[in-house]
Motif scaffolding. Structure first.
Motif, PDB file in Angstrom:
ATOM      1  N   PHE A  29      36.378  39.292  38.442  1.00 46.65           N
ATOM      2  CA  PHE A  29      35.667  38.118  38.947  1.00 46.65           C
ATOM      3  C   PHE A  29      34.297  38.483  39.512  1.00 46.65           C
ATOM      4  CE2 PHE A  29      40.046  36.359  39.123  1.00 46.65           C
ATOM      5  CZ  PHE A  29      39.831  35.291  38.271  1.00 46.65           C
ATOM      6  N   GLY A  64      44.069  36.070  42.047  1.00 42.94           N
ATOM      7  CA  GLY A  64      44.321  37.309  42.763  1.00 42.94           C
ATOM      8  C   GLY A  64      42.994  38.019  43.013  1.00 42.94           C
ATOM      9  N   LYS A  81      32.617  28.240  55.164  1.00 45.05           N
ATOM     10  CA  LYS A  81      32.525  29.689  55.274  1.00 45.05           C
ATOM     11  C   LYS A  81      32.034  30.220  53.944  1.00 45.05           C
ATOM     12  CE  LYS A  81      35.346  33.569  56.675  1.00 45.05           C
ATOM     13  NZ  LYS A  81      35.611  34.288  55.430  1.00 45.05           N
ATOM     14  N   GLY A  82      31.165  31.196  53.987  1.00 43.96           N
ATOM     15  CA  GLY A  82      30.661  31.785  52.753  1.00 43.96           C
ATOM     16  C   GLY A  82      31.641  32.818  52.214  1.00 43.96           C
ATOM     17  N   GLY A  83      31.521  33.104  50.946  1.00 45.53           N
ATOM     18  CA  GLY A  83      32.246  34.229  50.365  1.00 45.53           C
ATOM     19  C   GLY A  83      33.723  34.026  50.120  1.00 45.53           C
ATOM     20  N   THR A  84      34.199  32.780  50.095  1.00 44.23           N
ATOM     21  CA  THR A  84      35.630  32.574  49.851  1.00 44.23           C
ATOM     22  C   THR A  84      35.926  32.292  48.381  1.00 44.23           C
ATOM     23  OG1 THR A  84      35.486  30.230  50.350  1.00 44.23           O
ATOM     24  CG2 THR A  84      36.056  31.689  52.171  1.00 44.23           C
ATOM     25  N   GLY A  85      34.871  32.101  47.578  1.00 49.43           N
ATOM     26  CA  GLY A  85      35.088  31.912  46.139  1.00 49.43           C
ATOM     27  C   GLY A  85      34.704  30.536  45.599  1.00 49.43           C
ATOM     28  N   LYS A  86      33.945  29.761  46.375  1.00 49.72           N
ATOM     29  CA  LYS A  86      33.556  28.423  45.896  1.00 49.72           C
ATOM     30  C   LYS A  86      32.799  28.496  44.563  1.00 49.72           C
ATOM     31  CE  LYS A  86      31.350  27.498  49.718  1.00 49.72           C
ATOM     32  NZ  LYS A  86      31.860  28.635  50.528  1.00 49.72           N
ATOM     33  N   SER A  87      31.779  29.353  44.522  1.00 48.13           N
ATOM     34  CA  SER A  87      30.944  29.405  43.308  1.00 48.13           C
ATOM     35  C   SER A  87      31.721  30.014  42.135  1.00 48.13           C
ATOM     36  CB  SER A  87      29.666  30.196  43.580  1.00 48.13           C
ATOM     37  OG  SER A  87      28.949  29.572  44.632  1.00 48.13           O
ATOM     38  N   THR A  88      32.539  31.012  42.416  1.00 48.13           N
ATOM     39  CA  THR A  88      33.345  31.636  41.354  1.00 48.13           C
ATOM     40  C   THR A  88      34.334  30.620  40.779  1.00 48.13           C
ATOM     41  OG1 THR A  88      33.171  33.727  42.560  1.00 48.13           O
ATOM     42  CG2 THR A  88      34.863  33.605  40.859  1.00 48.13           C
ATOM     43  N   THR A 110      23.972  30.500  43.966  1.00 46.08           N
ATOM     44  CA  THR A 110      24.883  31.353  43.187  1.00 46.08           C
ATOM     45  C   THR A 110      25.295  30.682  41.871  1.00 46.08           C
ATOM     46  OG1 THR A 110      25.740  32.200  45.270  1.00 46.08           O
ATOM     47  CG2 THR A 110      26.998  32.744  43.303  1.00 46.08           C
ATOM     48  N   ASN A 116      42.550  32.067  47.522  1.00 48.96           N
ATOM     49  CA  ASN A 116      41.848  32.942  46.592  1.00 48.96           C
ATOM     50  C   ASN A 116      41.972  34.398  47.055  1.00 48.96           C
ATOM     51  OD1 ASN A 116      40.198  33.678  44.432  1.00 48.96           O
ATOM     52  ND2 ASN A 116      38.337  33.467  45.647  1.00 48.96           N
ATOM     53  N   ARG A 117      41.825  35.313  46.135  1.00 46.54           N
ATOM     54  CA  ARG A 117      41.873  36.750  46.394  1.00 46.54           C
ATOM     55  C   ARG A 117      43.180  37.146  47.062  1.00 46.54           C
ATOM     56  NH1 ARG A 117      35.714  38.231  47.901  1.00 46.54           N
ATOM     57  NH2 ARG A 117      36.445  40.182  47.049  1.00 46.54           N
ATOM     58  N   ARG A 123      40.639  40.426  42.015  1.00 45.45           N
ATOM     59  CA  ARG A 123      40.441  41.124  40.741  1.00 45.45           C
ATOM     60  C   ARG A 123      38.967  41.466  40.546  1.00 45.45           C
ATOM     61  NH1 ARG A 123      45.103  40.603  38.029  1.00 45.45           N
ATOM     62  NH2 ARG A 123      46.394  38.846  38.669  1.00 45.45           N
TER      63      ARG A 123
HETATM   64  N1  LIG Z   1      39.503  36.405  43.114  1.00 45.76           N
HETATM   65  C1  LIG Z   1      38.481  37.224  43.352  1.00 45.76           C
HETATM   66  N2  LIG Z   1      38.614  38.566  43.169  1.00 45.76           N
HETATM   67  C2  LIG Z   1      37.590  39.403  43.429  1.00 45.76           C
HETATM   68  N3  LIG Z   1      36.381  39.017  43.853  1.00 45.76           N
HETATM   69  C3  LIG Z   1      36.181  37.694  44.037  1.00 45.76           C
HETATM   70  C4  LIG Z   1      37.200  36.734  43.796  1.00 45.76           C
HETATM   71  N4  LIG Z   1      36.696  35.504  44.066  1.00 45.76           N
HETATM   72  C5  LIG Z   1      35.423  35.699  44.463  1.00 45.76           C
HETATM   73  N5  LIG Z   1      35.087  37.009  44.450  1.00 45.76           N
HETATM   74  C6  LIG Z   1      33.802  37.636  44.830  1.00 45.76           C
HETATM   75  O1  LIG Z   1      33.538  37.327  46.193  1.00 45.76           O
HETATM   76  C7  LIG Z   1      32.165  37.089  46.412  1.00 45.76           C
HETATM   77  C8  LIG Z   1      31.970  35.690  46.981  1.00 45.76           C
HETATM   78  O2  LIG Z   1      32.390  34.729  46.026  1.00 45.76           O
HETATM   79  P1  LIG Z   1      31.611  33.359  45.832  1.00 45.76           P
HETATM   80  O3  LIG Z   1      32.283  32.649  44.712  1.00 45.76           O
HETATM   81  O4  LIG Z   1      30.154  33.590  45.720  1.00 45.76           O
HETATM   82  O5  LIG Z   1      31.962  32.651  47.222  1.00 45.76           O
HETATM   83  P2  LIG Z   1      31.265  31.394  47.959  1.00 45.76           P
HETATM   84  O6  LIG Z   1      30.638  30.557  46.896  1.00 45.76           O
HETATM   85  O7  LIG Z   1      32.404  30.717  48.655  1.00 45.76           O
HETATM   86  O8  LIG Z   1      30.270  31.972  48.921  1.00 45.76           O
HETATM   87  C9  LIG Z   1      31.494  37.279  45.063  1.00 45.76           C
HETATM   88  O9  LIG Z   1      31.000  38.581  44.997  1.00 45.76           O
HETATM   89  C10 LIG Z   1      32.629  37.068  44.068  1.00 45.76           C
HETATM   90  O10 LIG Z   1      32.411  37.777  42.865  1.00 45.76           O
END
Ligand SMILES: Nc1ncnc2c1ncn2[C@@H]1O[C@H](COP(=O)(O)OP(=O)(O)O)[C@@H](O)[C@H]1O
Ligand SMILES: [Mg+2]
Length: 271
Positions: free
Chosen positions: A223, A218, A14-21, A48, A185-186, A220
């Motif tokens: 990020f 959390g 799933k996209g957008g869960t925080g993998k790249s962050t 990303t 995450n989040r 935040r």
């Molecule tokens: N803990 C967090 N708090 C706030 N925003 C977050 C957090 N983790 C990720 N994000 C935001 O969520 C979005 C998706 O994160 P990303 O790391 O790109 O996910 P993925 O790689 O899984 O698609 C980005 O805009 C990122 O900045």
């Protein structure tokens, strides 16, 4: 003789869960601990992590002392029209990238939020697989099918089955094992009742599906803001950014996370 690099893979379907962050923050944590780190972006189409690192280079270029950065390789999936050939090409490209980065103590691989032969190949080389999920039942669905009224566990999802398959492949190939960590995450975006339900289900699942469950970051704003400058919460002081209480908490969450994932050679930080 140098040790074989320890491989950390960030993955889920799933996209957008925080993998790249999370990838970026784990890379910079390890670099700041003094380890050499290589990184591979298997999600180079979205790119990303690659862009995050490019942004860092640009920011760092303006500083008197450069910021630590990983040796990075973006990998695109094979375009070969025959599937078997594409799978072989993907595996070959991944092996080449791993060989190129083999002098590093750690290699971190960021993967796309969808299934592909290249992503599977990346999962199969993991020593530690980290799967970030957000606090919602939609994300749980990635791990398991739940009965909608009772929330009973019906069966593992295709992603969990894919991870099992890669664990098997790994054991056959080099008797290695994959340590699977699910990271929330989040945190805190949902109600207390939902949260407790999530907690109970994830704990039950961790035993049944075979992952370790740890708390991540959390929700935040920081990020989201750091991406453009290529910075992480560990760089704020060096870059003379004002530190808020939320930033301090974010840093602490990252320290806890690094401790919880239990990587080799990473000394337990004092509690
Ligand atoms: N803990 C967090 N708090 C706030 N925003 C977050 C957090 N983790 C990720 N994000 C935001 O969520 C979005 C998706 O994160 P990303 O790391 O790109 O996910 P993925 O790689 O899984 O698609 C980005 O805009 C990122 O900045
Ligand atoms: Mg990503």
């Amino acid at each position: 003789m140098t040790k074989k690099p320890y491989i950390i893979v960030l993955g889920n379907e799933k996209g957008g869960t925080g993998k790249s962050t999370v990838s970026m923050h784990v890379i910079i944590s390890l670099l700041r601990m003094g380890f050499s780190v290589g990184s591979i972006d298997v999600d180079a189409r979205q790119g990303t992590l690659s862009r995050y690192l490019d942004n860092r280079k640009e920011y760092s270029g303006k500083m008197a002392n450069p910021l630590p950065i990983s040796e990075h390789i973006p990998l695109l999936p094979s375009q070969h029209p025959i599937r078997e050939e594409a799978v072989k090409e993907d595996q070959g490209n991944l092996e080449k990238a791993l060989a190129q980065l083999s002098s590093n103590r750690f290699i971190l691989i960021d993967t796309p939020g969808s299934d592909s032969p290249l992503s599977r190949a990346a999962h199969s080389v993991a020593d530690t697989l980290i799967t970030p999920i957000n606090d919602s039942f939609i994300d749980l669905d990635m791990l398991v099918r739940l009965k909608s009224d009772t929330l009973d566990i019906l069966r593992p999802s295709t992603y969990a089955e894919m991870v099992w398959e890669q664990k098997k492949q790994r054991a056959i190939r080099d008797q290695g094992s994959i340590e699977w960590i699910v990271l929330r995450n989040r945190l805190s975006s949902i109600s207390a009742r939902n949260k407790q339900q999530m907690e109970d289900i994830v704990k039950a699942l961790s035993k049944r599906i075979g992952f370790r469950y740890v708390a991540g970051f959390g929700e935040r704003v920081i990020f989201r803001e750091l991406f453009l400058s290529g910075l992480t919460v560990l760089d704020l002081e060096e870059c003379k950014m004002p530190m808020t209480l939320s930033h301090v908490s974010a840093k602490q969450e990252l320290r806890n996370l690094i401790q919880m994932i239990q990587l080799p050679d990473v000394e337990r930080l004092a509690a």
